[in-house]
Design an enzyme around this catalytic site. Sequence first.
Site, mmCIF file in Angstrom:
data_model
loop_
_atom_site.group_PDB
_atom_site.id
_atom_site.type_symbol
_atom_site.label_atom_id
_atom_site.label_comp_id
_atom_site.label_asym_id
_atom_site.label_seq_id
_atom_site.Cartn_x
_atom_site.Cartn_y
_atom_site.Cartn_z
ATOM 1 N N ASN A 51 0.829 -1.202 0.000
ATOM 2 C CA ASN A 51 0.000 0.000 0.000
ATOM 3 C C ASN A 51 0.869 1.261 0.000
ATOM 4 O OD1 ASN A 51 0.629 -0.831 2.689
ATOM 5 N ND2 ASN A 51 -1.009 0.401 3.547
ATOM 6 N N GLU B 98 0.355 5.255 0.632
ATOM 7 C CA GLU B 98 -0.582 6.281 1.119
ATOM 8 C C GLU B 98 -0.173 7.675 0.658
ATOM 9 O OE1 GLU B 98 -1.031 5.574 5.358
ATOM 10 O OE2 GLU B 98 -2.217 3.780 4.945
ATOM 11 N N CYS C 209 -4.176 0.645 -2.200
ATOM 12 C CA CYS C 209 -3.968 -0.591 -1.437
ATOM 13 C C CYS C 209 -2.887 -1.470 -2.082
ATOM 14 C CB CYS C 209 -5.254 -1.402 -1.384
ATOM 15 S SG CYS C 209 -6.593 -0.622 -0.471
ATOM 16 N N GLU D 34 -3.102 -4.601 -2.840
ATOM 17 C CA GLU D 34 -3.636 -5.500 -3.875
ATOM 18 C C GLU D 34 -3.734 -4.801 -5.230
ATOM 19 O OE1 GLU D 34 -4.809 -4.904 -0.873
ATOM 20 O OE2 GLU D 34 -6.030 -6.549 -0.084
ATOM 21 N N CYS E 199 -10.269 -4.885 0.690
ATOM 22 C CA CYS E 199 -11.372 -3.922 0.734
ATOM 23 C C CYS E 199 -12.259 -4.073 -0.500
ATOM 24 C CB CYS E 199 -10.828 -2.492 0.832
ATOM 25 S SG CYS E 199 -10.294 -1.782 -0.736
ATOM 26 N N CYS F 52 -10.678 -3.258 -3.915
ATOM 27 C CA CYS F 52 -9.737 -4.299 -4.362
ATOM 28 C C CYS F 52 -10.480 -5.541 -4.849
ATOM 29 C CB CYS F 52 -8.752 -4.639 -3.260
ATOM 30 S SG CYS F 52 -7.579 -3.280 -2.988
HETATM 31 N N1 THU Z 1 -5.113 -1.648 2.824
HETATM 32 C C1 THU Z 1 -4.539 -2.452 1.889
HETATM 33 O O1 THU Z 1 -3.515 -2.110 1.284
HETATM 34 N N2 THU Z 1 -5.129 -3.630 1.614
HETATM 35 C C2 THU Z 1 -6.175 -4.158 2.318
HETATM 36 O O2 THU Z 1 -6.608 -5.260 2.026
HETATM 37 C C3 THU Z 1 -6.769 -3.391 3.424
HETATM 38 C C4 THU Z 1 -6.341 -1.960 3.517
HETATM 39 C C5 THU Z 1 -4.434 -0.386 3.162
HETATM 40 C C6 THU Z 1 -5.116 0.876 2.732
HETATM 41 C C7 THU Z 1 -4.512 1.857 3.711
HETATM 42 O O3 THU Z 1 -3.243 2.282 3.241
HETATM 43 C C8 THU Z 1 -4.296 1.058 4.975
HETATM 44 O O4 THU Z 1 -4.295 -0.307 4.565
HETATM 45 C C9 THU Z 1 -5.343 1.266 6.037
HETATM 46 O O5 THU Z 1 -6.621 1.112 5.509
#
Ligand code: THU
Length: 158
Positions: A62, A64, A73, A75, A108, A111
Amino acid sequence: MRHEHLHIDYQVYATAADLPPDDAALLREAQSATALSYAPYSNFHVGAAARMASGAIVRGANQENASYPVGICAERTLLSVAATLHPGETIDTLAVTAAEIHEPISPCGLCRQSMLEFQNRTGRPFRLIMGGATGPVYVLEDARALLPLAFTNEDLRR
Ligand code: THU
């Protein structure tokens, strides 16, 4: 009126050590990818790894942003890397995990939608491994199971 019923089949492994060796190795790749995460806002470091049909391993984490919704994310990072570095190639298995989390993490909604489109565009479903740094692991034989009654490109053609 009638009632319909949806259910999801998945396997539960007590620990990663109980997985078939290839799956355990892929989950370790995903765990190593958590080091590539940029998550100064949530401190939730997610890693993903896919074994492509050719056997090549692709990773994602991920990423941000100070403007929170801009973040992406692990994925979807991975799916973009896979589509770019291995155009047209199918994914055999995708694993997702997070640092310092000791239960399976779950993709999520965005994804799930992206995974569905990847399967549809490459014409093949892929397996999904959901894990944590330690703890139980879930395995789905088809990631599409996570998004029943989904909106797809087929709906656009109606
Ligand atoms: N996140 C992911 O990368 N994948 C997931 O399956 C769940 C959430 C990330 C998004 C964000 O950067 C952090 O986790 C918190 O939500």
